[in-house]
Design a protein around this motif. Structure first.
Motif, PDB file in Angstrom:
ATOM      1  N   ASP A 199     -53.537  67.678 -47.947  1.00 38.43           N
ATOM      2  CA  ASP A 199     -53.177  68.645 -48.990  1.00 38.43           C
ATOM      3  C   ASP A 199     -51.859  68.274 -49.649  1.00 38.43           C
ATOM      4  O   ASP A 199     -51.690  68.440 -50.868  1.00 38.43           O
ATOM      5  N   GLU A 200     -50.918  67.754 -48.853  1.00 39.00           N
ATOM      6  CA  GLU A 200     -49.628  67.343 -49.402  1.00 39.00           C
ATOM      7  C   GLU A 200     -49.798  66.147 -50.342  1.00 39.00           C
ATOM      8  O   GLU A 200     -49.149  66.072 -51.387  1.00 39.00           O
ATOM      9  N   VAL A 201     -50.666  65.208 -49.956  1.00 42.70           N
ATOM     10  CA  VAL A 201     -50.932  64.059 -50.826  1.00 42.70           C
ATOM     11  C   VAL A 201     -51.582  64.538 -52.121  1.00 42.70           C
ATOM     12  O   VAL A 201     -51.253  64.060 -53.216  1.00 42.70           O
ATOM     13  N   ALA A 202     -52.500  65.505 -52.012  1.00 44.69           N
ATOM     14  CA  ALA A 202     -53.187  66.033 -53.190  1.00 44.69           C
ATOM     15  C   ALA A 202     -52.197  66.661 -54.161  1.00 44.69           C
ATOM     16  O   ALA A 202     -52.259  66.437 -55.377  1.00 44.69           O
ATOM     17  N   ARG A 203     -51.234  67.428 -53.616  1.00 40.49           N
ATOM     18  CA  ARG A 203     -50.236  68.060 -54.491  1.00 40.49           C
ATOM     19  C   ARG A 203     -49.354  67.018 -55.159  1.00 40.49           C
ATOM     20  O   ARG A 203     -49.038  67.120 -56.352  1.00 40.49           O
ATOM     21  N   ALA A 204     -48.976  65.999 -54.399  1.00 37.89           N
ATOM     22  CA  ALA A 204     -48.107  64.954 -54.957  1.00 37.89           C
ATOM     23  C   ALA A 204     -48.807  64.166 -56.060  1.00 37.89           C
ATOM     24  O   ALA A 204     -48.180  63.725 -57.025  1.00 37.89           O
ATOM     25  N   VAL A 211     -58.721  63.310 -53.197  1.00 36.88           N
ATOM     26  CA  VAL A 211     -57.979  62.396 -52.323  1.00 36.88           C
ATOM     27  C   VAL A 211     -58.927  61.756 -51.314  1.00 36.88           C
ATOM     28  O   VAL A 211     -58.880  60.539 -51.063  1.00 36.88           O
ATOM     29  N   SER A 212     -59.797  62.586 -50.732  1.00 36.13           N
ATOM     30  CA  SER A 212     -60.748  62.078 -49.746  1.00 36.13           C
ATOM     31  C   SER A 212     -61.653  61.016 -50.348  1.00 36.13           C
ATOM     32  O   SER A 212     -61.864  59.956 -49.755  1.00 36.13           O
ATOM     33  N   ALA A 264     -49.346  56.069 -50.028  1.00 36.34           N
ATOM     34  CA  ALA A 264     -48.472  55.015 -49.500  1.00 36.34           C
ATOM     35  C   ALA A 264     -47.025  55.479 -49.462  1.00 36.34           C
ATOM     36  O   ALA A 264     -46.295  55.219 -48.490  1.00 36.34           O
ATOM     37  N   ARG A 265     -46.609  56.164 -50.504  1.00 39.11           N
ATOM     38  CA  ARG A 265     -45.224  56.638 -50.585  1.00 39.11           C
ATOM     39  C   ARG A 265     -44.913  57.647 -49.488  1.00 39.11           C
ATOM     40  O   ARG A 265     -43.822  57.682 -48.930  1.00 39.11           O
ATOM     41  N   MET A 266     -45.916  58.463 -49.153  1.00 43.71           N
ATOM     42  CA  MET A 266     -45.712  59.519 -48.159  1.00 43.71           C
ATOM     43  C   MET A 266     -46.106  59.103 -46.741  1.00 43.71           C
ATOM     44  O   MET A 266     -45.930  59.862 -45.789  1.00 43.71           O
ATOM     45  N   GLY A 267     -46.655  57.885 -46.609  1.00 41.11           N
ATOM     46  CA  GLY A 267     -47.038  57.395 -45.285  1.00 41.11           C
ATOM     47  C   GLY A 267     -48.268  58.067 -44.728  1.00 41.11           C
ATOM     48  O   GLY A 267     -48.415  58.218 -43.505  1.00 41.11           O
ATOM     49  N   TYR A 268     -49.182  58.475 -45.618  1.00 37.56           N
ATOM     50  CA  TYR A 268     -50.401  59.162 -45.170  1.00 37.56           C
ATOM     51  C   TYR A 268     -51.461  58.147 -44.747  1.00 37.56           C
ATOM     52  O   TYR A 268     -51.714  57.162 -45.441  1.00 37.56           O
TER      53      TYR A 268
END
Length: 350
Positions: free
Chosen positions: A5-10, A18-19, A41-45
């Motif tokens: 969800d955090e990646v989706a918001r970013a 995202v999935s 990549a930026r968030m390390g997901y």
């Protein structure tokens, strides 16, 4: 731990997008995929393999069965498979299947039934009818690499043609007394590769009306040491030594080259040496060989099994059934080529 969800918001998209973007399944525009990948990549997901498996019904893992982990050929094929799987986001599950009946029974009857793989590559192993049946019951795609099977699709080298090509090269140079380093009977269990190479060697000799001297035909074990010992037996016959040697593997050809030098013979002035494989050492010592591109074999096998696993609109069970139905055709032939280097030349005039 960063959530989807955090990646989706970013990235300014939904979690479902995202999935799809990170799994490679479903339509996502190139621009959106790039934005999602950069945010991840930026968030390390990192995609959870467990969650991905539950959502898709896939493990994103391919099983590979090999009979030997120590020989150069198998390790090189595995490298090709592993690199392609990694590039495509799949893991490799390795099964070392020995000749031990209890080990084979455990692997086929228990390990594989845990359904931890989406597909299976069987490398240079001849399977019994019961083992083939067990693989088909897994309901996942299965292919063979290194031998034809009339019940499973696969990729294979024409070993008969490979040995014939190597022998014909020596014959064209003018050699008539050609020694052969073959294989022990124990190496002929899987797809009869040594027997096929032996047939190719003898066919080329027969076509050239060149006699095969049985005293110049010695078995080896596909190792450098095995080739060294066999070559010393052949080249030590001073009264009827050959002017050329064909080894059924490059490692044995390397051993033969070392043996020739120990015996005071020059390669290729006194004896030519040719191998089969495309070993990395060949270029270093100037070995002429028939290169069967084992690294590329692994890459092609991985691409083939992934295509069967990921065919749009299909599932593992459908792909497995389709693979079995198409297996009646012979295995697709893999490329090979004669690579001429400094270890072969015309025989010295008598």
């Amino acid at each position: 731990m960063v959530s989807i969800d955090e990646v989706a918001r970013a990235a300014g998209v939904s979690s479902a997008t995202v999935s799809r973007a990170l799994s490679g399944r479903g339509h996502v525009s190139a621009a959106t995929r790039t934005r999602v990948e950069e945010a991840a990549a930026r968030m390390g997901y990192v995609v959870s393999s467990a969650a991905s498996s539950l959502a898709s019904g896939r493990m994103r893992s391919i099983g590979v069965m090999v009979p030997d982990l120590h020989r150069w050929f198998f390790s090189t094929v595995l490298t090709g498979i592993s690199e392609e799987l990694s590039r495509r986001g799949f893991d490799l599950m390795l099964y070392n299947v020995t000749d031990d009946d209890s080990v084979r029974a455990e692997i086929f009857g228990s390990y594989l039934r845990r359904r931890r793989v989406d597909g299976l590559i069987v490398v240079a192993m001849e399977l019994s009818g019961a083992e083939i049946s067990q693989l088909q019951q897994l309901d996942v795609p299965v292919i063979t690499l290194g031998g034809a099977n009339d019940q499973l699709p696969g990729l294979a080298i024409d070993d008969h043609a490979v040995a014939r090509l190597a022998t014909e090269h020596l014959l064209r140079l003018g050699h008539e007394r050609i020694g052969r380093i073959g294989a022990l009977e124990s190496f002929d269990r899987d797809f009869h590769i040594p027997a096929r190479r032996e047939a190719g060697f003898r066919e080329a000799m027969d076509m050239a009306q060149a006699a095969v001297d049985p005293t110049l035909c010695v078995p080896g074990d596909f190792t450098i040491e095995g080739g060294h010992q066999a070559a010393k037996r052949i080249l030590g016959r001073s009264a009827a030594a050959p002017t050329a040697l064909l080894a059924f593997s490059d490692e044995m050809a390397v051993g033969a080259t070392l043996a020739a030098r120990e015996l005071g013979l020059r390669v290729p002035e006194d004896v030519s040496v040719i191998g089969i494989d495309g070993h990395d050492l060949g270029e270093l010592i100037g070995l002429t060989t028939v290169d069967q591109h084992p690294l590329d074999q692994g890459t092609l096998a991985a691409q083939r099994i992934l295509a069967m696993c990921e065919e749009p609109g299909g599932d593992a069970g459908t792909d497995a059934a389709r693979g079995a139905s198409e297996a009646a055709e012979s295995a697709d032939e893999l490329p090979y080529e004669l690579v001429v280097r400094s270890s072969t030349a015309a025989p010295r005039p008598v």
